[in-house]
Design an enzyme around this catalytic site. Structure first.
Site, short mmCIF file in Angstrom:
data_model
loop_
_atom_site.label_atom_id
_atom_site.label_comp_id
_atom_site.label_asym_id
_atom_site.label_seq_id
_atom_site.Cartn_x
_atom_site.Cartn_y
_atom_site.Cartn_z
N ASP A 1 0.81 -1.21 0.00
CA ASP A 1 0.00 0.00 0.00
C ASP A 1 0.85 1.26 0.00
O ASP A 1 0.52 2.24 -0.68
CB ASP A 1 -0.96 -0.01 1.19
N THR B 1 3.84 1.59 -1.32
CA THR B 1 4.40 1.69 -2.68
C THR B 1 3.36 2.20 -3.66
O THR B 1 3.64 3.05 -4.52
CB THR B 1 4.92 0.31 -3.13
N ASP C 1 1.08 -10.28 3.57
CA ASP C 1 0.11 -10.28 4.67
C ASP C 1 -1.33 -10.25 4.20
O ASP C 1 -2.25 -10.35 5.02
CB ASP C 1 0.36 -9.07 5.59
N GLY D 1 2.62 -11.15 9.79
CA GLY D 1 1.32 -10.50 9.97
C GLY D 1 1.49 -9.31 10.89
O GLY D 1 1.20 -9.39 12.07
N GLU E 1 3.06 -11.95 14.05
CA GLU E 1 4.11 -11.09 14.58
C GLU E 1 3.59 -9.80 15.20
O GLU E 1 4.23 -9.21 16.06
CB GLU E 1 5.13 -10.74 13.48
N TYR F 1 11.19 -15.48 7.50
CA TYR F 1 11.82 -15.14 6.22
C TYR F 1 11.91 -16.34 5.28
O TYR F 1 12.12 -16.17 4.08
CB TYR F 1 13.19 -14.52 6.48
N MET F 2 11.75 -17.56 5.83
CA MET F 2 11.67 -18.73 4.95
C MET F 2 10.39 -18.69 4.13
O MET F 2 10.37 -19.05 2.95
CB MET F 2 11.72 -20.00 5.79
#
Length: 568
Positions: free
Chosen positions: A267, A269, A297, A341, A396, A451-452
């Site tokens: 959003d 960007t 997300d 998230g 998160e 990050y995986m």
């Protein structure tokens, strides 16, 4: 890098004059009025142009001082009204400020691959309804322009000089979108691009994102160079946060002779892309600016889902399965998985529903508390006593208010997002402290696959979705539409004005049936007080009213009301 096509002297002088004098936007009729060869005007509703939306303030804030200056010319909201409450929220067109542009036959009509498809081109009056469920006495609701190829285009393939930029965090499917934009076929077959030349306005590594527009180097893209990139995670163009300088970006676009800009990002960007479009329109440049919404997300509103989300949910299953195995193999075992998230818990929500092994799911939208009756600790004690083990999934962004009571904020990142404290480590420590206090031995295993999940290639479902998004956005730009983002709404791809996807973030509704299904699956309490439920319902009602109708702007509402009376 190949030299860009040479513009005519008059066009160059006009562009330079626009740069010097900075005129305001030109109020001209809708692009539909110029497409006589495509429209049956007998049933064409009237078009209302309304200036001064509340989105201008948000765009200026997102782009910094330079962006705010560029956004001084207020954008217009293009509405088409019809009988029964029909409202089309149209997207801008280059003809809005360059009314005398020529059109060309779409080269796709000579492609043998498409010749077998009947009615391949989209009807100019095709629209997509935002709200699928309506009532017989209710309004027909808001519509968006349907995506797809048009019979006439506003760019010749040989004159197109396009760029692609990726911004923000990684997401599965980025390389697929890049590949498919660069692989648009024309009459010569798949070996020739729909667009004559593609430039990735990025540096790889730290110089990606918006900074790449005013960097010295570019990366040339060709169908051969991007042929296999969809099999890799990440983005071959590189990415970064921040670095948005509107004037420098548009100067670079103008100096390099770029006439199509494809922006892939979330959003923030897309908000920046909207500011770039406003400055391009102010200068009177024949440049199409189009966005492809990207967020792992799934927090972009209006659209059904964002690309990469299915892949993220699928990959999250691996972490949840591992946590379940670990928990089930130990006495009083607890497997704790932290998933992405920041403000929206869709990944945690859908991964929990898909798994059926999760006993508790915590997301940012649903507050929870630790101590006392109905709190998390009492529930953990109960589940361990019943089953001997349990699995917890936490997004998160969950529990940040609880953490902030004991720890200081970590500030903001380059995009202006708050840096979140690690809820997984914090919750692990709190759970251990609680069971130590009540003298109960537990075996807790904490898994963080963050990050995986976002760095892997997209799965089959997302690959198809990315392909359709890429094709749709190129069709829109070639048809002269600009200042839009492409997305799937009610299963159909359409063109959405930038302001509609940057108004707010999409969030999990904790008062609808999907969240009830999760509570039923996990058997967890809602952890909500009566006030929390009432507040959530009020927010849902407000959001429903916000999106089920014209934009919440008094000028727009007045224009729609007055215009609706005139249309029979």
């Amino acid at each position: 890098m190949a030299s860009p096509p040479t513009a005519s002297a008059s066009a160059s002088e006009a562009a330079e004059s626009g740069r010097r004098s900075a005129p305001g936007p030109i109020d001209v009729p809708s692009p539909r009025d110029h497409l006589h060869h495509l429209l049956d005007r007998r049933d064409t509703p009237r078009v209302v142009h309304v200036e001064g939306t509340t989105m201008q303030r948000q765009r200026g804030e997102a782009a910094g001082d330079a962006g705010a200056a560029a956004a001084a010319a207020k954008p217009e909201v293009k509405l088409v009204t019809g009988d029964g409450g029909y409202v089309l929220e149209d997207v801008p067109h280059v003809c809005d400020y360059l009314p005398d542009l020529p059109t060309y036959s779409n080269p796709l009509q000579d492609n043998p691959a498409y010749s077998v498809v009947k009615q391949y081109f989209v009807n100019p009056d095709d629209t997509v309804c935002q709200k699928a469920i309506v009532h017989k006495d209710g309004p027909r609701g808001n519509h968006f322009r349907r995506a797809g190829p048009r019979q006439r285009v506003f760019f010749e393939s040989d004159e197109v000089h396009a760029c692609i930029v990726t911004c923000g965090g990684l997401c599965p499917g980025l390389n697929t979108v890049i590949r498919e934009i660069s692989h648009q076929p024309i009459q010569g077959g798949a070996s020739h691009p729909y667009l004559h030349l593609h430039l990735a306005m990025n540096f790889i590594e730290e110089n990606g994102g918006y900074r790449g527009f005013y960097a010295c180097n570019t990366i040339d893209l060709s169908p051969k160079s991007v042929n296999d990139i969809h099999k890799r995670g990440g983005t071959v163009l590189g990415t970064s946060r921040g670095g948005h300088d509107t004037m420098k970006i548009v100067d670079s676009i103008q100096d390099r002779g770029i006439n199509q800009v494809y922006v892939i990002g979330g959003d923030g960007t897309q908000r920046g892309a909207g500011v770039i479009f406003e400055e391009i329109r102010r200068r009177g440049l024949k440049v199409a600016v189009a966005g492809i919404p990207k967020t792992i997300d799934n927090d972009i509103p209006v659209i059904d889902r964002s690309f990469g989300f299915d892949t993220a949910v699928e990959e999250a299953q691996r972490a949840i399965n591992a946590a379940h195995v670990e928990a089930g193999s130990a006495e009083n075992g607890i497997g704790l998985v932290k998933l992405m998230g920041r403000h929206s818990g869709f990944i945690a929500h859908y991964a929990t529903l898909a798994s059926r092994d999760v006993d508790c799911c915590l997301i940012p939208e649903s507050p929870f508390y630790l101590e006392g009756e109905g709190g998390l600790f009492r529930y953990l004690e109960k589940r361990l006593k019943e089953n001997g083990h349990m699995v917890i999934v936490v997004a998160e962004g969950a529990g940040q208010k609880l953490i902030n009571e004991t720890k200081e904020s970590m500030g903001k990142d380059a995009s202006g997002n708050s840096i979140l404290l690690d809820v997984g480590l914090w919750l692990s420590q709190k759970i251990k402290e609680h069971f130590k206090k009540i003298k109960t031995t537990i075996n807790l295993k904490y898994i963080d696959p963050t990050y995986m999940i976002r760095a892997i290639p997209s799965n089959a479902s997302d690959n198809v979705y990315c392909t359709l998004l890429a094709h749709s956005v190129v069709h829109g730009a070639m048809a002269g539409y600009t200042g839009f983002t492409v997305g799937q709404v009610n299963g159909r791809h359409c063109y959405i004005p930038f302001y509609r996807i940057t108004e707010k973030q999409n969030k999990v509704s904790i008062t609808d049936r999907m969240w009830a299904r999760l509570l039923s699956s996990t058997n967890q309490p809602s952890f909500l007080s009566k006030k929390d439920v009432e507040d959530a319902k009020m927010e849902e009602e407000r959001a429903s009213k916000f999106f089920d109708g014209p934009p919440p702007n008094p000028k727009v509402e007045d224009k729609v009301a007055s215009n609706g009376k005139a249309v029979k």
